[in-house]
Design an enzyme around this catalytic site. Sequence first.
Site, PDB file in Angstrom:
ATOM      1  N   ASN A  51      35.821  22.700  -1.009  1.00  0.00           N
ATOM      2  CA  ASN A  51      35.798  24.082  -1.535  1.00  0.00           C
ATOM      3  C   ASN A  51      35.260  25.104  -0.521  1.00  0.00           C
ATOM      4  O   ASN A  51      35.435  26.310  -0.718  1.00  0.00           O
ATOM      5  CB  ASN A  51      34.992  24.188  -2.828  1.00  0.00           C
ATOM      6  CG  ASN A  51      35.653  23.550  -4.030  1.00  0.00           C
ATOM      7  OD1 ASN A  51      35.003  23.080  -4.956  1.00  0.00           O
ATOM      8  ND2 ASN A  51      36.987  23.507  -4.036  1.00  0.00           N
ATOM      9  N   ASP A  98      37.895  21.730 -13.632  1.00  0.00           N
ATOM     10  CA  ASP A  98      39.016  22.261 -12.861  1.00  0.00           C
ATOM     11  C   ASP A  98      39.855  23.234 -13.685  1.00  0.00           C
ATOM     12  O   ASP A  98      39.963  23.092 -14.900  1.00  0.00           O
ATOM     13  CB  ASP A  98      39.890  21.085 -12.386  1.00  0.00           C
ATOM     14  CG  ASP A  98      40.815  21.488 -11.259  1.00  0.00           C
ATOM     15  OD1 ASP A  98      40.584  22.548 -10.653  1.00  0.00           O
ATOM     16  OD2 ASP A  98      41.769  20.741 -10.995  1.00  0.00           O
ATOM     17  N   GLY A 105      40.636  29.058 -11.803  1.00  0.00           N
ATOM     18  CA  GLY A 105      41.444  30.045 -11.092  1.00  0.00           C
ATOM     19  C   GLY A 105      42.792  30.233 -11.775  1.00  0.00           C
ATOM     20  O   GLY A 105      43.229  31.375 -12.016  1.00  0.00           O
ATOM     21  N   TRP A 142      43.596  29.535 -14.816  1.00  0.00           N
ATOM     22  CA  TRP A 142      43.403  30.118 -16.144  1.00  0.00           C
ATOM     23  C   TRP A 142      43.390  31.651 -16.043  1.00  0.00           C
ATOM     24  O   TRP A 142      44.030  32.337 -16.826  1.00  0.00           O
ATOM     25  CB  TRP A 142      42.082  29.606 -16.735  1.00  0.00           C
ATOM     26  CG  TRP A 142      41.757  30.176 -18.079  1.00  0.00           C
ATOM     27  CD1 TRP A 142      42.150  29.695 -19.294  1.00  0.00           C
ATOM     28  CD2 TRP A 142      40.966  31.343 -18.346  1.00  0.00           C
ATOM     29  NE1 TRP A 142      41.673  30.495 -20.305  1.00  0.00           N
ATOM     30  CE2 TRP A 142      40.935  31.509 -19.748  1.00  0.00           C
ATOM     31  CE3 TRP A 142      40.284  32.265 -17.540  1.00  0.00           C
ATOM     32  CZ2 TRP A 142      40.249  32.550 -20.362  1.00  0.00           C
ATOM     33  CZ3 TRP A 142      39.603  33.308 -18.152  1.00  0.00           C
ATOM     34  CH2 TRP A 142      39.590  33.442 -19.553  1.00  0.00           C
ATOM     35  N   SER A 200      33.008  21.275  -4.198  1.00  0.00           N
ATOM     36  CA  SER A 200      33.228  20.126  -3.313  1.00  0.00           C
ATOM     37  C   SER A 200      33.098  20.544  -1.849  1.00  0.00           C
ATOM     38  O   SER A 200      33.146  21.742  -1.525  1.00  0.00           O
ATOM     39  CB  SER A 200      34.629  19.554  -3.550  1.00  0.00           C
ATOM     40  OG  SER A 200      35.605  20.448  -3.052  1.00  0.00           O
ATOM     41  N   THR A 201      32.970  19.561  -0.981  1.00  0.00           N
ATOM     42  CA  THR A 201      32.920  19.865   0.464  1.00  0.00           C
ATOM     43  C   THR A 201      34.207  20.608   0.862  1.00  0.00           C
ATOM     44  O   THR A 201      34.182  21.480   1.725  1.00  0.00           O
ATOM     45  CB  THR A 201      32.788  18.576   1.310  1.00  0.00           C
ATOM     46  OG1 THR A 201      33.686  17.597   0.791  1.00  0.00           O
ATOM     47  CG2 THR A 201      31.395  18.013   1.270  1.00  0.00           C
ATOM     48  N   ARG A 258      43.887  13.535 -10.377  1.00  0.00           N
ATOM     49  CA  ARG A 258      43.399  13.134  -9.050  1.00  0.00           C
ATOM     50  C   ARG A 258      41.905  12.948  -9.148  1.00  0.00           C
ATOM     51  O   ARG A 258      41.260  13.494 -10.029  1.00  0.00           O
ATOM     52  CB  ARG A 258      43.609  14.270  -8.033  1.00  0.00           C
ATOM     53  CG  ARG A 258      44.991  14.506  -7.569  1.00  0.00           C
ATOM     54  CD  ARG A 258      44.940  15.481  -6.376  1.00  0.00           C
ATOM     55  NE  ARG A 258      44.607  16.832  -6.796  1.00  0.00           N
ATOM     56  CZ  ARG A 258      45.477  17.694  -7.284  1.00  0.00           C
ATOM     57  NH1 ARG A 258      46.740  17.344  -7.448  1.00  0.00           N
ATOM     58  NH2 ARG A 258      45.102  18.911  -7.625  1.00  0.00           N
ATOM     59  N   ILE A 259      41.348  12.238  -8.152  1.00  0.00           N
ATOM     60  CA  ILE A 259      39.902  12.037  -8.163  1.00  0.00           C
ATOM     61  C   ILE A 259      39.192  12.998  -7.197  1.00  0.00           C
ATOM     62  O   ILE A 259      38.006  13.282  -7.355  1.00  0.00           O
ATOM     63  CB  ILE A 259      39.579  10.555  -7.912  1.00  0.00           C
ATOM     64  CG1 ILE A 259      38.109  10.276  -8.086  1.00  0.00           C
ATOM     65  CG2 ILE A 259      40.033  10.080  -6.558  1.00  0.00           C
ATOM     66  CD1 ILE A 259      37.812   8.843  -8.341  1.00  0.00           C
ATOM     67  N   SER A 260      39.925  13.523  -6.222  1.00  0.00           N
ATOM     68  CA  SER A 260      39.415  14.584  -5.334  1.00  0.00           C
ATOM     69  C   SER A 260      38.015  14.316  -4.783  1.00  0.00           C
ATOM     70  O   SER A 260      37.139  15.178  -4.829  1.00  0.00           O
ATOM     71  CB  SER A 260      39.438  15.939  -6.050  1.00  0.00           C
ATOM     72  OG  SER A 260      40.757  16.266  -6.429  1.00  0.00           O
TER      73      SER A 260
HETATM   74  C1  IPE Z   1      37.273  24.882 -10.789  1.00  0.00           C
HETATM   75  O1  IPE Z   1      38.322  25.780 -10.901  1.00  0.00           O
HETATM   76  C2  IPE Z   1      36.015  25.469 -10.217  1.00  0.00           C
HETATM   77  C3  IPE Z   1      35.731  25.130  -8.800  1.00  0.00           C
HETATM   78  C4  IPE Z   1      36.365  24.293  -8.049  1.00  0.00           C
HETATM   79  C5  IPE Z   1      34.606  25.807  -8.218  1.00  0.00           C
HETATM   80  P1  IPE Z   1      39.307  26.021  -9.682  1.00  0.00           P
HETATM   81  O2  IPE Z   1      38.785  27.123  -8.857  1.00  0.00           O
HETATM   82  O3  IPE Z   1      39.568  24.738  -8.977  1.00  0.00           O
HETATM   83  O4  IPE Z   1      40.630  26.517 -10.426  1.00  0.00           O
HETATM   84  P2  IPE Z   1      42.129  26.210 -10.000  1.00  0.00           P
HETATM   85  O5  IPE Z   1      42.252  24.748  -9.787  1.00  0.00           O
HETATM   86  O6  IPE Z   1      42.417  26.991  -8.777  1.00  0.00           O
HETATM   87  O7  IPE Z   1      42.893  26.675 -11.197  1.00  0.00           O
HETATM   88 MG    MG Z   2      41.061  23.376  -8.794  1.00  0.00          MG
END
Ligand code: IPE
Ligand code: MG
Length: 236
Positions: free
Chosen positions: A50, A2, A5, A7, A47-48, A179-181
């Site tokens: 996403n 996680d 984005g 970062w 994840s589903t 979180r476990i998400s």
């Molecule tokens: C993890 O980074 C990669 C995926 C879920 C594909 P995120 O995309 O969740 O990054 P944040 O949480 O928005 O910073």
């Molecule tokens: Mg994320």
Amino acid sequence: MDGNGRWAERRGHARFFGHVRGAARIRGVVEEAVSQGISALTLFAFSTENWKRPEAERTVLWGLLERYLRKEVPGLLRQNVRLQIIGDQSRLPESSRRAIASAQHVLSQCSGMVLTLALSYGARAEIIEAARRFAQECEQGRASATDLDEATFSGLLQTAELGDLSDVDLVIRTSGEQRISNFLLWQVAYAEFVFRPEPWPEFGAEQFSDVLKTFAGRERRFGGVTLPRPELGVNG
Ligand code: IPE
Ligand code: MG
């Protein structure tokens, strides 16, 4: 994995740049896992939930998966790593499904660490699917409700192929979220959790090794009590 984005956004870049950096981090972590003798490593890549992301971001993610597989399969083969997928592969783009099938074919004889990629994965959907399958067995007269125990149910989940290894020992979540998400809800019953502040693009072999040391220091009682260690030499 996680925090890709955020970062990127913190650096004034587009989110996809974080995914590119994040994908590049996987190699070091896999190598560290292999060198530490870990038997199974699961990466939660998509994840589903996403699927709710914009199409452009999803396209980047599937493209990165395909590139990762193309680039990394020779190294995985050298390390004797087998590849397994959990999740609803039918929702993936055709090109990703082909890349997965080809990678799995190349690695099919490997007998070392099992690398599982969770793609379009959701634990609730997995559990519902397992419950449905058992209910169907019952409807067809091939099972009855009292046959169902924990081992049988584990065997109906997508992680069944992992056998005893499907019970998770350690969950690591990066980026400071606690979180476990919807990740492996059944399988984490007695897992240890380590939450790290680094976003995934900053999490590498060194941080992974650090987490393993934390894990080694945890006392796992599985609901029991810790018995005093018997004195050495007494009764053999
Ligand atoms: C993890 O980074 C990669 C995926 C879920 C594909 P995120 O995309 O969740 O990054 P944040 O949480 O928005 O910073
Ligand atoms: Mg994320």
